[in-house]
Motif scaffolding. Structure first.
Motif, short mmCIF file in Angstrom:
data_model
loop_
_atom_site.label_atom_id
_atom_site.label_comp_id
_atom_site.label_asym_id
_atom_site.label_seq_id
_atom_site.Cartn_x
_atom_site.Cartn_y
_atom_site.Cartn_z
N LEU A 111 -51.68 67.47 -29.19
CA LEU A 111 -51.00 66.43 -28.41
C LEU A 111 -51.35 66.55 -26.93
O LEU A 111 -51.66 65.55 -26.26
CB LEU A 111 -49.49 66.54 -28.60
CG LEU A 111 -48.64 65.67 -27.66
CD1 LEU A 111 -48.90 64.19 -27.91
CD2 LEU A 111 -47.16 66.00 -27.81
N ALA A 112 -51.31 67.77 -26.40
CA ALA A 112 -51.63 67.98 -24.99
C ALA A 112 -53.05 67.53 -24.68
O ALA A 112 -53.31 66.90 -23.65
CB ALA A 112 -51.43 69.45 -24.62
N HIS A 113 -53.97 67.83 -25.58
CA HIS A 113 -55.36 67.43 -25.37
C HIS A 113 -55.48 65.90 -25.41
O HIS A 113 -56.19 65.30 -24.59
CB HIS A 113 -56.25 68.05 -26.44
CG HIS A 113 -57.71 67.88 -26.18
ND1 HIS A 113 -58.46 68.84 -25.53
CD2 HIS A 113 -58.57 66.86 -26.45
CE1 HIS A 113 -59.71 68.42 -25.42
NE2 HIS A 113 -59.80 67.23 -25.98
N GLU A 144 -43.29 64.64 -26.98
CA GLU A 144 -43.18 65.60 -28.06
C GLU A 144 -44.21 65.41 -29.18
O GLU A 144 -44.56 66.35 -29.88
CB GLU A 144 -41.78 65.56 -28.70
CG GLU A 144 -40.69 66.14 -27.82
CD GLU A 144 -40.26 65.17 -26.74
OE1 GLU A 144 -40.32 63.94 -27.01
OE2 GLU A 144 -39.89 65.62 -25.64
N TYR A 145 -44.71 64.19 -29.36
CA TYR A 145 -45.62 63.96 -30.48
C TYR A 145 -46.43 62.68 -30.27
O TYR A 145 -46.10 61.83 -29.43
CB TYR A 145 -44.84 63.87 -31.80
CG TYR A 145 -43.82 62.76 -31.86
CD1 TYR A 145 -44.19 61.46 -32.23
CD2 TYR A 145 -42.48 63.00 -31.55
CE1 TYR A 145 -43.26 60.44 -32.28
CE2 TYR A 145 -41.54 61.99 -31.59
CZ TYR A 145 -41.93 60.70 -31.96
OH TYR A 145 -41.02 59.69 -32.00
N ALA A 146 -47.49 62.57 -31.07
CA ALA A 146 -48.28 61.35 -31.15
C ALA A 146 -48.38 60.95 -32.62
O ALA A 146 -48.75 61.77 -33.47
CB ALA A 146 -49.67 61.56 -30.58
N THR A 170 -47.62 62.29 -42.47
CA THR A 170 -46.26 61.75 -42.55
C THR A 170 -46.16 60.60 -43.53
O THR A 170 -45.06 60.10 -43.80
CB THR A 170 -45.80 61.27 -41.17
OG1 THR A 170 -46.73 60.30 -40.66
CG2 THR A 170 -45.70 62.44 -40.19
N GLY A 171 -47.27 60.17 -44.07
CA GLY A 171 -47.30 59.07 -45.03
C GLY A 171 -48.74 58.76 -45.37
O GLY A 171 -49.68 59.44 -44.93
N GLU A 172 -48.95 57.74 -46.19
CA GLU A 172 -50.31 57.35 -46.57
C GLU A 172 -51.05 56.84 -45.35
O GLU A 172 -50.71 55.81 -44.76
CB GLU A 172 -50.26 56.27 -47.66
CG GLU A 172 -51.62 55.90 -48.20
CD GLU A 172 -52.27 57.04 -48.98
OE1 GLU A 172 -53.52 57.09 -49.01
OE2 GLU A 172 -51.54 57.88 -49.55
N GLY A 173 -52.11 57.57 -44.94
CA GLY A 173 -52.89 57.16 -43.78
C GLY A 173 -52.17 57.32 -42.46
O GLY A 173 -52.55 56.71 -41.46
N GLU A 174 -51.16 58.19 -42.43
CA GLU A 174 -50.38 58.40 -41.21
C GLU A 174 -50.23 59.89 -40.93
O GLU A 174 -50.10 60.70 -41.86
CB GLU A 174 -49.01 57.75 -41.32
CG GLU A 174 -49.06 56.23 -41.50
CD GLU A 174 -47.68 55.63 -41.66
OE1 GLU A 174 -46.74 56.38 -42.01
OE2 GLU A 174 -47.53 54.40 -41.46
N ALA A 175 -50.25 60.25 -39.64
CA ALA A 175 -50.13 61.66 -39.26
C ALA A 175 -49.45 61.76 -37.91
O ALA A 175 -49.42 60.79 -37.12
CB ALA A 175 -51.50 62.32 -39.20
N ARG A 176 -48.92 62.94 -37.63
CA ARG A 176 -48.25 63.21 -36.35
C ARG A 176 -48.86 64.46 -35.73
O ARG A 176 -48.95 65.52 -36.37
CB ARG A 176 -46.75 63.39 -36.53
CG ARG A 176 -46.01 63.82 -35.28
CD ARG A 176 -44.50 63.71 -35.46
NE ARG A 176 -44.09 62.29 -35.49
CZ ARG A 176 -42.81 61.89 -35.55
NH1 ARG A 176 -41.84 62.78 -35.61
NH2 ARG A 176 -42.52 60.60 -35.56
#
Length: 242
Positions: A24-26, A59-61, A12-18
């Motif tokens: 997510l469940a894990h 919904e997300y992390a 989602t950006g530099e050094g960022e993720a979703r």
């Protein structure tokens, strides 16, 4: 999941993720992670590192990550595998990825039922899913390449000789005279047949292409067992630690 494997679409950006879905469940239910916790991550075909959980919802992390470690070295192995039964195919794929196999060829054989090739587990999405599970287990990021060849003779005559060149080439076949070597650790090609083994004609064709028949003793193993036993025998990196 010992590692959260990040794909380009997760960024989602530099050094960022979703993370969403299974990962997510894990993260929530198995790892019990919460905001502020740090988890191991890796980028597909890139480095390993760690990530801080900065936001967590149903919904997300959202993660903020740093990658600073190389993945484990791949095995110098080309694995040629008669298409397994669909019920065990997923487990075999995951095992290959976890062991460090990066070059996997799925081939036909007389004892491979034609219906095996119709399995949905051969679709690109399912292949990626199961290879990902194996990589996550082993904390690896290098995605294996899977080649599908549905005709035996054209493969062994037209492609296999080039694959055996410069490698020690072996075909696992019960009843042969030579035991499988141990800790070869160099460039190797290994052929493993279907349940019941390759037929004599197929073994002869593999030998013509440069393969040496070897055995694991008198016991007949399932494919899902033979793969880790043979790979562990051939490479120090896969040997059990006691």
């Amino acid at each position: 999941m010992n590692l959260a494997l990040l794909f380009d679409e997760d960024l989602t950006g530099e050094g960022e993720a979703r993370l969403t879905g299974r990962r997510l469940a894990h993260l929530r239910t198995v790892l019990g992670a919460d905001v502020g916790d740090r988890v191991p991550v890796g980028r597909v075909n890139g480095d390993l590192g760690s990530a801080d959980v900065v936001r967590l919802t149903d919904e997300y992390a959202d993660l903020r990550f740093t990658l600073d470690q190389p993945p484990p070295a791949p095995l110098p192995l080309t694995l040629v595998l008669a298409m397994p039964r669909p019920k065990m195919f997923r487990r075999v794929l995951q095992t290959c990825a976890a062991l460090g196999v990066k070059d996997l060829w799925l081939i036909h054989s007389l004892k491979v039922e034609k219906s095996y090739w119709q399995t949905p587990w051969l679709s690109e999405n399912h292949l990626r899913e199961n290879l990902t599970l194996g990589l996550e287990q082993a904390k690896d990021t290098l995605m294996p390449t899977v080649h599908v060849r549905k005709r035996f003779k054209p493969f062994v005559e037209d492609e296999l000789p080039a694959l055996t060149a410069g490698r020690r080439a072996l075909v696992a076949h019960p009843g042969t005279d030579t035991p499988c070597p141990t800790y070869v650790n160099g460039p190797t090609l290994l052929c493993i047949g279907p349940e019941g083994g390759f037929i004599a004609y197929e073994v002869d064709k593999l030998v013509e292409a440069g393969c040496e028949p070897v055995h694991l003793g008198r016991r007949i193993l399932r494919v899902e067992t033979a793969v880790p036993v043979l790979v562990g025998r051939l490479f120090d990196a896969c040997a059990p630690v006691y």
